[in-house]
Every structure is written in structure tokens, then in C-alpha cells.
Design an enzyme around this catalytic site. Structure first.
Site, PDB file in Angstrom:
ATOM      1  N   CYS A   1      16.485   1.210  21.312  1.00  0.00           N
ATOM      2  CA  CYS A   1      17.433   2.382  21.274  1.00  0.00           C
ATOM      3  C   CYS A   1      18.150   2.769  20.196  1.00  0.00           C
ATOM      4  O   CYS A   1      18.373   3.824  19.756  1.00  0.00           O
ATOM      5  CB  CYS A   1      17.232   2.566  22.381  1.00  0.00           C
TER       6      CYS A   1
ATOM      7  N   TRP B   1       0.631  -1.074  -0.211  1.00  0.00           N
ATOM      8  CA  TRP B   1       0.064  -0.660   0.176  1.00  0.00           C
ATOM      9  C   TRP B   1       0.677   1.513  -0.048  1.00  0.00           C
ATOM     10  O   TRP B   1       0.396   2.600   0.093  1.00  0.00           O
ATOM     11  CB  TRP B   1      -0.685   0.320   1.590  1.00  0.00           C
TER      12      TRP B   1
ATOM     13  N   TYR C   1      -8.881   7.397  13.577  1.00  0.00           N
ATOM     14  CA  TYR C   1      -8.010   7.183  12.523  1.00  0.00           C
ATOM     15  C   TYR C   1      -7.855   7.128  11.161  1.00  0.00           C
ATOM     16  O   TYR C   1      -6.775   7.732  10.204  1.00  0.00           O
ATOM     17  CB  TYR C   1      -7.436   5.954  13.767  1.00  0.00           C
TER      18      TYR C   1
ATOM     19  N   GLN D   1      -5.783  -2.633  14.221  1.00  0.00           N
ATOM     20  CA  GLN D   1      -5.525  -4.665  15.039  1.00  0.00           C
ATOM     21  C   GLN D   1      -4.566  -5.675  14.760  1.00  0.00           C
ATOM     22  O   GLN D   1      -5.118  -6.502  15.100  1.00  0.00           O
ATOM     23  CB  GLN D   1      -6.936  -4.613  16.467  1.00  0.00           C
TER      24      GLN D   1
ATOM     25  N   ASP E   1      -2.269   6.034  16.243  1.00  0.00           N
ATOM     26  CA  ASP E   1      -2.711   4.926  16.515  1.00  0.00           C
ATOM     27  C   ASP E   1      -2.076   4.229  17.533  1.00  0.00           C
ATOM     28  O   ASP E   1      -1.424   4.966  18.773  1.00  0.00           O
ATOM     29  CB  ASP E   1      -2.556   3.819  15.667  1.00  0.00           C
TER      30      ASP E   1
ATOM     31  N   GLY F   1     -10.451 -12.083  10.968  1.00  0.00           N
ATOM     32  CA  GLY F   1     -11.417 -11.292  11.993  1.00  0.00           C
ATOM     33  C   GLY F   1     -11.835  -9.939  11.774  1.00  0.00           C
ATOM     34  O   GLY F   1     -11.965  -9.180  10.970  1.00  0.00           O
ATOM     35  N   TYR F   2     -12.575  -9.677  13.115  1.00  0.00           N
ATOM     36  CA  TYR F   2     -13.431  -8.545  12.780  1.00  0.00           C
ATOM     37  C   TYR F   2     -14.455  -8.612  12.108  1.00  0.00           C
ATOM     38  O   TYR F   2     -13.813  -7.207  10.791  1.00  0.00           O
ATOM     39  CB  TYR F   2     -12.463  -6.939  13.260  1.00  0.00           C
TER      40      TYR F   2
ATOM     41  N   GLU G   1      -5.745   0.306   5.191  1.00  0.00           N
ATOM     42  CA  GLU G   1      -6.230   1.100   7.336  1.00  0.00           C
ATOM     43  C   GLU G   1      -6.880   0.633   7.556  1.00  0.00           C
ATOM     44  O   GLU G   1      -6.943  -0.071   8.879  1.00  0.00           O
ATOM     45  CB  GLU G   1      -6.608   2.735   6.564  1.00  0.00           C
TER      46      GLU G   1
ATOM     47  N   CYS H   1      14.157  11.917  23.938  1.00  0.00           N
ATOM     48  CA  CYS H   1      13.486  10.889  24.531  1.00  0.00           C
ATOM     49  C   CYS H   1      13.666  10.906  25.798  1.00  0.00           C
ATOM     50  O   CYS H   1      15.175  10.478  26.767  1.00  0.00           O
ATOM     51  CB  CYS H   1      14.060   9.256  23.823  1.00  0.00           C
TER      52      CYS H   1
END
Length: 364
Positions: free
Chosen positions: A204, A29, A125, A47, A143, A86-87, A42, A213
Site C-alpha cells: 500500500c 507483448w 476479457y 489464469q 480480470d 495447461g488449459y 492474452e 482507497c
DNA sequence: GAACCGTGGTA
DNA sequence: TTACCAAGGTT
């Protein structure tokens, strides 16, 4: 919120953008500016991990290349392509939104925030993502990645999994947004969370923001982001009956709302009591589909974890003895040959139980 | 505002 | 095995 310290917003934006140009992944994408394709990606990524989404995305764009094709497609075909992702309401909403775009919006994905936001399945979002990535509009996405990164960089105590705190992250994300290149900026911030500022064992030393940070400077990276304790999910027991008649199995379709909406399964229900599961199953078959069957034979019990409860589902083989199908609960049914089961979208628990059933049928 | 809505990877 | 987590949205 930032402890009185001075924040170098311009430096943050520049260093993030430079880092992104160096390390950005080549994802399907990211090879397009087509608002429809961005939108589909998106929705799928909601999730859901990138690695899981990629094959679904490729198949979806091949089968439904634009809004018009999707709007004209059969919802069942969309569910079938979504099977396992899912969903499932995401699939129904995407299909319905495509219909609305064709009927009311001239066939193009709207670039007006208020119009876009009105489509089913598009929340803050996804609206911000589509507007920034496809239309270069200055909207900041928030997000899970973004919250985690911001919580660490600015040492924000706001829990990331508590809806009332969401607005705080949105405020910071808005302030941080690179309004010249909002699409790149949003993707860069999420990429940072996905590749470097990960939930566990963040890398890090590879981070472009080590100088900014606050969590890193105070040695508190492992303590951020904050999170509220979720309630432990309860457990449910279901009994499912595979009714067999003349070599065909009875499949039913779940209603278009609620859990596993629109997916197919063997007639099932929550168990009444623990006394006699086989008798429970026979009673469930009579109640749900109006059929009488010989004493059910236990095949397998599978475990499955949903977002808000754990499931143990016992599957029984139920030889048909009499009666015509009369549905109470499901909204459709079909008698299916075992080798044709893959034509229907089935949910995860059914897939787990299927091998035991097919083996039992072969043994007969 | 809280509960609901899937699945697979990982430690 | 359990717990956590992943490019959230709807009711």
C-alpha cells in the site's frame, strides 16, 4: 455502491496513468502493437502467471509469427508448443480462430467487437484487451487483478470468484476507463493489481491511490476482496499401463474435447475397484487398446492436482503378449521408442511418472 | 448458472 | 501437506 462518497474519477485515471509510466514492466507483448501478438499473449496469460508465459510466448511467436502461419500449422504442433502450459483448449481454439480469420475475415484480426467476440476462445476479457491495446477502442477489461483492486478501492462486498457478481465490477471498470488511452489504462490497472495491490501483503505505501482507497482508509485491506468458499475438490484414482513391445511403448491420444484434450499418454482409466490394481490395469489395457499383456509390474504412483479434482495415478509396466491395437476411448495411437517420447505433447501426470518408467527400462 | 478446464509458485 | 492463487472461456 460507493457509500455516497464523491469519487474523483479524473484524479484516479491521471494518478494511475502517471504511476504506470514510471513503473511498467518491460514485457515482450508490450513491445508490439500487432493485434495477433497481443491476442496470443492474452490467451496465454489466461489464469497463468506472467513469468510462466514469457518463454512460451517467445517460442510461439517465433514458430507462428502471424495468423497465416498459425492457420496453416498442424494442430499437433500447436499442442506440442503448448505442452505444460495447461488449459489445452486454448491452443485448439487459437488454431481454429486463426483458420476462421484466414477463411472469412481477410486474414486480419478483426477490429469489430462483434466479429472478434465470435471467435472461439475470445470472451469479454480478451476482446476488450485486444480492442483497447491493439486498436485504441474504449473497452474496459475486468480480470482477477481489476476485481481485486476495485473491491478494495471502492470497498465492494461483491465476491470476486462468483460469476453473478461479475457485472458489478464491469460497471465500475467501465465508469473508471480512460477513454483517451484505454489500452494504457487497462494495462495500468492490471499492473497495479500485479505489482502493488496483490492478493497477499499488498504494498500500500507504493500505491498511487492511497488517497482514494476506502479499504486502506478503514483498515480493511486484508478483508478484501470478498470471496465465496469453493467446494473442496474430490479425488480420483487412475491406473495407467505402459505397454512394451519390441522396445517400443504404446502411446494414445486423448479426444479433442474434455480434460487434457489432444494430449498423449499411456493408456489409462479410472480404477474399477481397490481389490487388485495390477489385474485392473491388465483389464484396462484389454478394454482400451485391445491388447493382452503379461502381469503388470507397478512402477510408481504419482499425485497431480487439477482444478476440480485431485488425482492419484498408478503406472504399471505391461509387457505385450498378444493382440493388435483396437482403440476404445482414445482416438489415435503410436508405438514410440523411449528416446522419442519428447516428440509428443504429454500432460503433467505423465511427465511426473516418466522418470520411473525410463529407469525401469534401462534396468532391463 | 454451475461445472469443467492445468500448472506452478507461494505461504 | 494443504490451500490459495494467476491478464478466463466454454458448455
Amino acid at each position: 455502491m460507493w457509500g455516497g462518497g464523491v469519487v474523483d474519477w479524473d484524479g484516479l485515471r491521471r494518478e494511475l496513468g502517471d504511476w504506470y509510466e514510471r513503473v511498467r514492466r518491460d514485457l515482450p507483448w508490450r513491445r508490439t502493437r500487432d493485434p495477433y501478438a497481443i491476442w496470443v499473449s492474452e490467451v496465454m496469460l489466461q489464469q497463468t502467471r506472467v513469468k510462466t508465459v514469457i518463454p512460451y510466448y517467445e517460442r510461439f511467436l517465433e514458430r507462428f509469427p502471424d495468423v497465416a502461419v498459425l492457420a496453416g500449422a498442424d494442430l499437433q504442433a500447436v499442442y506440442k508448443l503448448w505442452e505444460g502450459l495447461g488449459y489445452y483448449s486454448r491452443a485448439r481454439h487459437l488454431h481454429a480462430a486463426a483458420g476462421m480469420i484466414m477463411a472469412q475475415m481477410g486474414g486480419r484480426v478483426p477490429s469489430d467487437p462483434q466479429v472478434l467476440r465470435r471467435l472461439p476462445g475470445i470472451g469479454d476479457y480478451i476482446a476488450a484487451a485486444v480492442l483497447s491495446i491493439a486498436f485504441d477502442q474504449p473497452f474496459a477489461v475486468v480480470d482477477g487483478n481489476v476485481k481485486r483492486v476495485l473491491a478494495r478501492v471502492f470497498l465492494m462486498e461483491t465476491p470476486v470468484n462468483h460469476p453473478p457478481g461479475h457485472a458489478r465490477f464491469q460497471t465500475v471498470a467501465d465508469r473508471l476507463l480512460d477513454r483517451e488511452q484505454p489500452g494504457r489504462h487497462n494495462q495500468a490497472l492490471m499492473e497495479l493489481g500485479a505489482l502493488v495491490c496483490t492478493p497477499k501483503r499488498p504494498l500500500c505505501p507504493q500505491c498511487p491511490w492511497t488517497a482514494h482507497c476506502r479499504a486502506l482508509q478503514s483498515g480493511a485491506v486484508p478483508d478484501f476482496p470478498r470471496r465465496v468458499k469453493p467446494r473442496r475438490p474430490g479425488e480420483q484414482f487412475w491406473v495407467a499401463g505402459a505397454v512394451l513391445k519390441k522396445g517400443r511403448l504404446l502411446l494414445t491420444r486423448r479426444p479433442d474435447r474434455g480434460l487434457l484434450a489432444g494430449l498423449w499418454e499411456f493408456p489409462c482409466d479410472r480404477m474399477d475397484g481397490a481389490a487388485d490394481p495390477a489385474a485392473d490395469c491388465a483389464a484396462m489395457v484389454r478394454r482400451q487398446v485391445g491388447l493382452h499383456c503379461a502381469p503388470p509390474q507397478h512402477l510408481v504412483t504419482v499425485r497431480h492436482a487439477y482444478t476440480h479434482f485431485k488425482l492419484r495415478m498408478a503406472l504399471y509396466l505391461c509387457p505385450w503378449q498378444g493382440g493388435r491395437v483396437r482403440l476404445d476411448g482414445p482416438d489415435h495411437f503410436d508405438w514410440v521408442r523411449p528416446d522419442q517420447l519428447d516428440r509428443l505433447p504429454l500432460h503433467g501426470a505423465v511427465h511426473k511418472a516418466l522418470p520411473a518408467l525410463l529407469q525401469a527400462l534401462r534396468g532391463q
